[in-house]
Design an enzyme around this catalytic site. Sequence first.
Site, PDB file in Angstrom:
ATOM      1  N   LEU A   9       1.150  21.237 -35.942  1.00  0.00           N
ATOM      2  CA  LEU A   9       1.549  20.262 -36.968  1.00  0.00           C
ATOM      3  C   LEU A   9       2.499  20.942 -37.949  1.00  0.00           C
ATOM      4  CD1 LEU A   9      -1.973  18.723 -37.736  1.00  0.00           C
ATOM      5  CD2 LEU A   9      -0.374  18.152 -35.882  1.00  0.00           C
ATOM      6  N   ARG A  16       4.123  22.023 -52.321  1.00  0.00           N
ATOM      7  CA  ARG A  16       3.668  23.070 -53.253  1.00  0.00           C
ATOM      8  C   ARG A  16       4.538  24.330 -53.191  1.00  0.00           C
ATOM      9  NH1 ARG A  16      -2.381  22.286 -51.023  1.00  0.00           N
ATOM     10  NH2 ARG A  16      -1.157  21.436 -49.298  1.00  0.00           N
TER      11      ARG A  16
HETATM   12  C1  UD1 Z   1      -5.461  21.266 -44.171  1.00  0.00           C
HETATM   13  C2  UD1 Z   1      -6.831  20.641 -43.887  1.00  0.00           C
HETATM   14  C3  UD1 Z   1      -7.890  21.466 -44.618  1.00  0.00           C
HETATM   15  C4  UD1 Z   1      -7.845  22.897 -44.143  1.00  0.00           C
HETATM   16  C5  UD1 Z   1      -6.437  23.487 -44.318  1.00  0.00           C
HETATM   17  C6  UD1 Z   1      -6.362  24.835 -43.636  1.00  0.00           C
HETATM   18  C7  UD1 Z   1      -6.451  18.232 -43.638  1.00  0.00           C
HETATM   19  C8  UD1 Z   1      -6.563  16.916 -44.284  1.00  0.00           C
HETATM   20  N1  UD1 Z   1      -6.849  19.278 -44.360  1.00  0.00           N
HETATM   21  O1  UD1 Z   1      -5.226  21.142 -45.552  1.00  0.00           O
HETATM   22  O2  UD1 Z   1      -9.177  20.931 -44.337  1.00  0.00           O
HETATM   23  O3  UD1 Z   1      -8.776  23.691 -44.860  1.00  0.00           O
HETATM   24  O4  UD1 Z   1      -5.450  22.615 -43.718  1.00  0.00           O
HETATM   25  O5  UD1 Z   1      -5.142  25.464 -43.888  1.00  0.00           O
HETATM   26  O6  UD1 Z   1      -6.041  18.314 -42.506  1.00  0.00           O
HETATM   27  N2  UD1 Z   1       1.443  18.076 -41.685  1.00  0.00           N
HETATM   28  C9  UD1 Z   1       2.150  17.219 -40.879  1.00  0.00           C
HETATM   29  N3  UD1 Z   1       2.259  15.916 -41.237  1.00  0.00           N
HETATM   30  C10 UD1 Z   1       1.663  15.417 -42.351  1.00  0.00           C
HETATM   31  C11 UD1 Z   1       0.928  16.308 -43.172  1.00  0.00           C
HETATM   32  C12 UD1 Z   1       0.833  17.638 -42.808  1.00  0.00           C
HETATM   33  O7  UD1 Z   1       2.698  17.619 -39.854  1.00  0.00           O
HETATM   34  O8  UD1 Z   1       1.806  14.212 -42.600  1.00  0.00           O
HETATM   35  C13 UD1 Z   1       1.368  19.514 -41.299  1.00  0.00           C
HETATM   36  C14 UD1 Z   1       1.954  20.431 -42.348  1.00  0.00           C
HETATM   37  O9  UD1 Z   1       3.331  20.646 -42.122  1.00  0.00           O
HETATM   38  C15 UD1 Z   1       1.110  21.695 -42.190  1.00  0.00           C
HETATM   39  C16 UD1 Z   1      -0.192  21.205 -41.603  1.00  0.00           C
HETATM   40  O10 UD1 Z   1       0.026  19.889 -41.163  1.00  0.00           O
HETATM   41  O11 UD1 Z   1       1.708  22.619 -41.307  1.00  0.00           O
HETATM   42  C17 UD1 Z   1      -1.319  21.220 -42.635  1.00  0.00           C
HETATM   43  O12 UD1 Z   1      -0.945  20.427 -43.736  1.00  0.00           O
HETATM   44  P1  UD1 Z   1      -1.215  20.877 -45.240  1.00  0.00           P
HETATM   45  O13 UD1 Z   1      -0.654  19.853 -46.140  1.00  0.00           O
HETATM   46  O14 UD1 Z   1      -0.828  22.269 -45.420  1.00  0.00           O
HETATM   47  O15 UD1 Z   1      -2.805  20.737 -45.257  1.00  0.00           O
HETATM   48  P2  UD1 Z   1      -3.818  21.437 -46.264  1.00  0.00           P
HETATM   49  O16 UD1 Z   1      -3.813  20.678 -47.543  1.00  0.00           O
HETATM   50  O17 UD1 Z   1      -3.584  22.881 -46.334  1.00  0.00           O
HETATM   51 CA    CA Z   2      -2.045  24.214 -45.508  1.00  0.00          CA
END
Ligand code: UD1
Ligand code: CA
Length: 462
Positions: A9, A16
């Site tokens: 993903l 941030r």
């Molecule tokens: C996420 C998890 C959290 C975990 C953490 C670990 C969820 C809701 N939460 O939180 O439980 O502890 O990762 O690092 O999953 N992304 C997409 N499309 C979107 C949103 C995000 O591709 O619409 C991708 C981002 O680019 C990223 C990854 O998903 O690489 C994780 O997203 P991020 O926003 O970093 O999640 P966290 O808040 O860290």
């Molecule tokens: Ca993250």
Amino acid sequence: MKSIVAIVLAAGEGTRMKSRLPKVLHQVCGKPMIEYLIDRLKELNIDRKIVIIGYKGSLVKEALGKRVDYIWQKEQLGTGHALAQYREDLTKFKGDLLVLSGDTPLLTTQTLKGLIETHREKDALATILTAILKPPTGYGRVIRHGDGTIRKIVEEEDATIIELANEEVNAGTYCFKKEAIFQALEKIKPENVQEEYYLTDAIEVLTKKGHKVSAYTTDESDEIIGINSRKDLALANRIMREHILDRLMLNGVTIVDPLTTTIDQEVEIDRDTVIYPFTIIEGKSRIGKDCIIGPAVQIRDSRVANKVEIKNSSIQNSIIESEARIGPYAHLRPKSRIGKRAKIGNFVEIKKSSIGRESKVAHMSYIGDATLGDEINIGAGTITCNYDGFKKYPTTISDGVFVGSNTNFIAPVKIGRGAVIGAGSTITEDVPPYALAIARGRQRNIKDWAKKRSQKRKRNTK
Ligand code: UD1
Ligand code: CA
């Protein structure tokens, strides 16, 4: 590894980070963080690697190229929504999915193997990678039933005080049985503080139905660090840097002060080379054996052969052959080549030039767009005047030439083998082999001139 598809993903903006670059392209020890994951997947022999892209996705595509396939998530509505974009492929593949977050570059192949093996041994529908973090701040918390089985994952923003105290966190890395996860994803709703479709909510959908969800907990909690901010990025860099330096030291490289030494992931260094403090070696640099590098040297994308010594200098995209000596305070700009046993001394700048074997440019010189043969001596303060304000011109100096100090070469110009250039010359024409070239005003000594001047002054002030 058979019948497993990996999905990374990477569509989020990374708000941030406060950056114009998508988060997953920020570098950890010289490499975009997402590339680490792609390398791990390669080690696991996973054939089908899919990256979900969105925010500035074409940049991510450009960075990773053909190593992976891409699926677009046009609007970034959360991690659950991101994974759901793979649905179109549903019919084509039956098996397990390994799902990773693009911002977790420190994960090791061993841990991913552990996760996949646990998933298969337990025959679970979902397996979560977890770790105990103290403090667990910033991560989703893994909530278990009294008997230790997984109940759900709750995001920090949505957690109760009691849930927040839980130190077991979700790494954002999972194994799923494909059909089960897509069925569960259909049930999740963006009813949470962030108003997003959380992938993590799918876990509770499964457990509520009585399905089996297992977990693989790694003891190496550093590994699961997710990079959300520049502070996290610095932490990941620090940890990765330690790994790199440890590996080099185990391979026989002396790092005098690991705390002040930065070496990128892809740099190679041979044994018995010594790296002194405040040295930075970046990009795809290769350093041979028995070299002495530093203190305060910055080398980027360069090749350094054996027994080379470099002090307090900056080197980019250049080649340095064996036993050459560079610095202190030299600057080698791109496309320079320094020959065997050559010497580049203090306050010397070399640009796009080749310096032959045993040639010396020892003091305060600028050599640009030049080709120097072997065993040449360039006197202090020599300048190749390579630029007329519009174009760059070459200077060619053949083997064995001796150049006196403070010489200007007005390029284009060629100096024949074995010629001698008188100090202070401004050379505008080619010099034949073995000739002496002097191009400076002839000195005139005017007898008693100074004495007469002071007598004249005295008379005038009377
Ligand atoms: C996420 C998890 C959290 C975990 C953490 C670990 C969820 C809701 N939460 O939180 O439980 O502890 O990762 O690092 O999953 N992304 C997409 N499309 C979107 C949103 C995000 O591709 O619409 C991708 C981002 O680019 C990223 C990854 O998903 O690489 C994780 O997203 P991020 O926003 O970093 O999640 P966290 O808040 O860290
Ligand atoms: Ca993250």
